[in-house]
Scaffold this motif. Structure first.
Motif, PDB file in Angstrom:
ATOM      1  N   LEU A  17      -7.681   7.492   1.655  1.00 26.87           N
ATOM      2  CA  LEU A  17      -7.813   8.690   0.813  1.00 26.87           C
ATOM      3  C   LEU A  17      -8.740   9.725   1.443  1.00 26.87           C
ATOM      4  O   LEU A  17      -9.244  10.631   0.747  1.00 26.87           O
ATOM      5  N   GLY A  18      -8.993   9.604   2.718  1.00 36.48           N
ATOM      6  CA  GLY A  18      -9.847  10.573   3.425  1.00 36.48           C
ATOM      7  C   GLY A  18     -11.280  10.450   2.976  1.00 36.48           C
ATOM      8  O   GLY A  18     -11.908   9.388   3.081  1.00 36.48           O
ATOM      9  N   ALA A  19     -11.801  11.562   2.451  1.00 32.27           N
ATOM     10  CA  ALA A  19     -13.209  11.584   2.025  1.00 32.27           C
ATOM     11  C   ALA A  19     -13.464  10.652   0.849  1.00 32.27           C
ATOM     12  O   ALA A  19     -14.606  10.212   0.626  1.00 32.27           O
ATOM     13  N   ASP A  20     -12.385  10.315   0.135  1.00 29.61           N
ATOM     14  CA  ASP A  20     -12.568   9.431  -1.025  1.00 29.61           C
ATOM     15  C   ASP A  20     -12.618   7.958  -0.642  1.00 29.61           C
ATOM     16  O   ASP A  20     -12.846   7.096  -1.498  1.00 29.61           O
ATOM     17  N   GLY A  21     -12.383   7.680   0.600  1.00 31.37           N
ATOM     18  CA  GLY A  21     -12.532   6.288   1.049  1.00 31.37           C
ATOM     19  C   GLY A  21     -11.215   5.630   1.471  1.00 31.37           C
ATOM     20  O   GLY A  21     -10.130   6.199   1.318  1.00 31.37           O
ATOM     21  N   LYS A  22     -11.404   4.443   2.031  1.00 31.34           N
ATOM     22  CA  LYS A  22     -10.257   3.621   2.456  1.00 31.34           C
ATOM     23  C   LYS A  22     -10.214   2.357   1.603  1.00 31.34           C
ATOM     24  O   LYS A  22     -11.264   1.748   1.353  1.00 31.34           O
ATOM     25  N   PHE A  23      -9.028   1.987   1.212  1.00 39.13           N
ATOM     26  CA  PHE A  23      -8.872   0.846   0.311  1.00 39.13           C
ATOM     27  C   PHE A  23      -7.760  -0.101   0.830  1.00 39.13           C
ATOM     28  O   PHE A  23      -6.848   0.322   1.551  1.00 39.13           O
ATOM     29  N   LEU A  24      -7.892  -1.341   0.425  1.00 40.21           N
ATOM     30  CA  LEU A  24      -6.834  -2.335   0.689  1.00 40.21           C
ATOM     31  C   LEU A  24      -6.381  -2.861  -0.669  1.00 40.21           C
ATOM     32  O   LEU A  24      -7.155  -3.519  -1.378  1.00 40.21           O
ATOM     33  N   VAL A  25      -5.125  -2.548  -1.011  1.00 43.00           N
ATOM     34  CA  VAL A  25      -4.593  -2.906  -2.324  1.00 43.00           C
ATOM     35  C   VAL A  25      -3.662  -4.116  -2.157  1.00 43.00           C
ATOM     36  O   VAL A  25      -2.751  -4.092  -1.312  1.00 43.00           O
ATOM     37  N   MET A  26      -3.868  -5.147  -2.958  1.00 42.18           N
ATOM     38  CA  MET A  26      -3.072  -6.376  -2.858  1.00 42.18           C
ATOM     39  C   MET A  26      -2.586  -6.799  -4.240  1.00 42.18           C
ATOM     40  O   MET A  26      -3.354  -6.726  -5.211  1.00 42.18           O
ATOM     41  N   VAL A  27      -1.350  -7.240  -4.291  1.00 44.88           N
ATOM     42  CA  VAL A  27      -0.773  -7.808  -5.515  1.00 44.88           C
ATOM     43  C   VAL A  27      -0.066  -9.110  -5.119  1.00 44.88           C
ATOM     44  O   VAL A  27       0.690  -9.142  -4.134  1.00 44.88           O
ATOM     45  N   ALA A  28      -0.313 -10.168  -5.889  1.00 46.33           N
ATOM     46  CA  ALA A  28       0.295 -11.475  -5.576  1.00 46.33           C
ATOM     47  C   ALA A  28       0.866 -12.085  -6.845  1.00 46.33           C
ATOM     48  O   ALA A  28       0.328 -11.903  -7.941  1.00 46.33           O
ATOM     49  N   GLY A  29       1.984 -12.808  -6.664  1.00 46.44           N
ATOM     50  CA  GLY A  29       2.626 -13.508  -7.776  1.00 46.44           C
ATOM     51  C   GLY A  29       2.946 -14.951  -7.390  1.00 46.44           C
ATOM     52  O   GLY A  29       3.080 -15.287  -6.199  1.00 46.44           O
ATOM     53  N   ASP A  30       3.045 -15.778  -8.399  1.00 50.67           N
ATOM     54  CA  ASP A  30       3.331 -17.211  -8.167  1.00 50.67           C
ATOM     55  C   ASP A  30       4.741 -17.362  -7.579  1.00 50.67           C
ATOM     56  O   ASP A  30       5.749 -17.033  -8.221  1.00 50.67           O
TER      57      ASP A  30
END
Length: 477
Positions: free
Chosen positions: A153-166
């Motif tokens: 997100l530039g100045a708003d930061g860097k993120f790692l988004v994860m979603v997991a299901g069974d």
């Protein structure tokens, strides 16, 4: 134990069996490969459907990350999935800020204080859509299907988004599909095998009909292959009939040659006998007469063997045994009526000889005549039919006779009988124990030779009524 030099005959396998086994193997292989392919395709389809669900949650989370102005109590609350609220439910999300000295991580309540492993750390590459997808181990040892996306997100930061299901949903659906697929293919295999059996039996039925017809020809119940055959089999039937016709023509020519040879040889012999007889007491003439008698016997014997050998190649010759034996009984009683010999006959009415009547009469006639010469008052003739598998007597039949019925003709007399050495002596050509009895000494040897030509045998033993027992074994029908 088998000796080292013994050769084990391989067990024959029928064409129908080979076709059935081959077709069954191909059916099983094809269905197995098809099942593996279908199971793999269904598993991939289940994974794609599961991934679409995960991507929906992922896009929702990414949208929440991209709108940081939302109050904290309202961020990440729009997924609409209750499983994310249940502890260790197997459904988790996790958002990690990766640009700071201390990563800030927020996750679903279902994770509690656990963390999800990163696909990035496992070397999973990004797809064209900018995400990573794979399987990981969950907090409680579950196998999870996880989708992971880095967000800058530039100045708003860097993120790692994860979603997991069974992932057990994928495995259970695939397992259920495999179960129903296996049941369907098992039923299909049974239907295909039954269809193959029907096709093999129906397709090979003409060959079975030809085999049965040839057996009828060999046993005398038919003379040619009759009936309609498929176009693929018809040439075989035609060639078989042509072979039978050619065989008969060859035998007829052989008979003609044998007859011509007999006539050509007998005429010079008769001239020699007449010339020698005209010279009365000349020792040379007497010697010529003696040798011409021997020559006549030998010529008659070998011509008879040639005649029988030619006749044996004729197919479909069958003789009713009981009438022939009865005719012989009447003839022999007339010949020996001055000695009061009684001839009893016990013959199976169904007995049939696979050969010509005159050959049967010659063999049995020699045995009965010999028994009447030596009997005191009684001769007993018995005829039995023994099916395949019964005990063998003497030499085994050759060819088809080995597996077919056998005809056993037993001639007993109440004479003095013969010792083992005497039985061996009289079986040789021209050997006689008593020169006072009429005959040339060729009777038993002729019977032995004729029986051998038919694939049968003659054995001598002691009769229960005290004299000699002669057992003649011949091919039956």
């Amino acid at each position: 134990m088998r000796s080292s030099g013994e050769i084990t005959k391989p067990r024959a396998t029928s064409l129908a069996t080979r076709l059935f086994v081959s077709a069954t193997v191909w059916v099983v292989v094809i269905l197995l490969l098809t099942g593996i392919v279908l199971s793999s395709v269904y598993r991939q389809a289940s994974e794609r459907a599961f991934d679409r669900r995960l991507n929906l949650y992922l896009r929702t989370l990414v949208a929440d990350v991209a709108t940081p102005d939302e109050p904290l109590d309202r961020q990440f609350q729009s997924l609409g999935e209750p499983l994310f609220e249940l502890p260790l439910s197997g459904w988790y999300w996790q958002v990690t800020r990766t640009d700071g000295d201390k990563p800030d991580t927020r996750s679903s309540r279902s994770l509690w204080d656990k963390k999800l492993p990163k696909l990035e750390d496992r070397g999973v590459a990004l797809t064209a859509a900018g995400i990573r997808i794979g399987y990981v181990d969950g907090p409680e040892g579950q196998t999870l299907r996880m989708v992971e996306r880095p967000v800058d997100l530039g100045a708003d930061g860097k993120f790692l988004v994860m979603v997991a299901g069974d992932a057990s949903e994928i495995f259970e659906e695939t397992r259920a599909f495999d179960y129903y697929l296996g049941g369907t293919f098992a039923a299909l295999s049974i239907v295909l095998v039954l269809t193959t059996i029907f096709q093999v039996r129906f397709g090979l039925a003409p060959l079975k009909r030809i085999s049965d017809s040839i057996a009828d020809i060999r046993s005398g119940r038919a003379e040619r292959l009759e009936g309609e055959f498929p176009v693929e089999i018809a040439p075989l039937a035609r060639e078989t009939n042509a072979l039978i016709d050619a065989n008969r023509e060859i035998v007829e020519r052989a008979r003609t040659h044998v007859g011509n040879l007999a006539h050509a040889i007998k005429t010079p012999l008769s001239v020699m006998v007449n010339e020698a007889s005209a010279r009365g007491g000349d020792p040379f003439a007497a010697k010529v007469l003696e040798q011409t008698d021997v020559m006549r016997d030998q010529v008659a014997h070998h011509l008879e063997r040639a005649r029988i050998a030619a006749r044996l190649t004729v197919i479909a010759t069958v003789t009713e045994v009981a009438p022939a034996i009865e005719a012989l009984r009447r003839t022999m009683e007339k010949i020996h009526r001055d000695r009061g010999i009684t001839i009893e006959v016990e013959a199976d009415a169904s007995a049939k000889f696979r050969g010509e009547r005159q050959d049967l009469e010659e063999m049995v006639g020699n045995l009965v005549d010999n028994a009447c010469k030596w009997a005191r008052s009684k001769v007993f003739v018995e005829v039995r039919v023994e099916q395949a598998g019964a005990a063998r007597a003497g030499a085994a039949f050759r060819g088809a006779a080995e597996d077919g019925p056998k005809l056993r003709i037993i001639v007993d007399d109440d004479g003095r009988g013969l010792s083992e050495a005497e039985r061996a002596h009289v079986s040789r050509r021209g050997q006689r124990l008593d020169e006072t009895k009429p005959g040339s000494g060729l009777g038993l040897s002729i019977v032995t030779d004729l029986a051998a030509l038919y694939g049968g045998s003659l054995t001598l033993a002691t009769a229960p009524i005290g004299g000699l027992r002669a057992q003649l074994v011949l091919p039956g029908v």
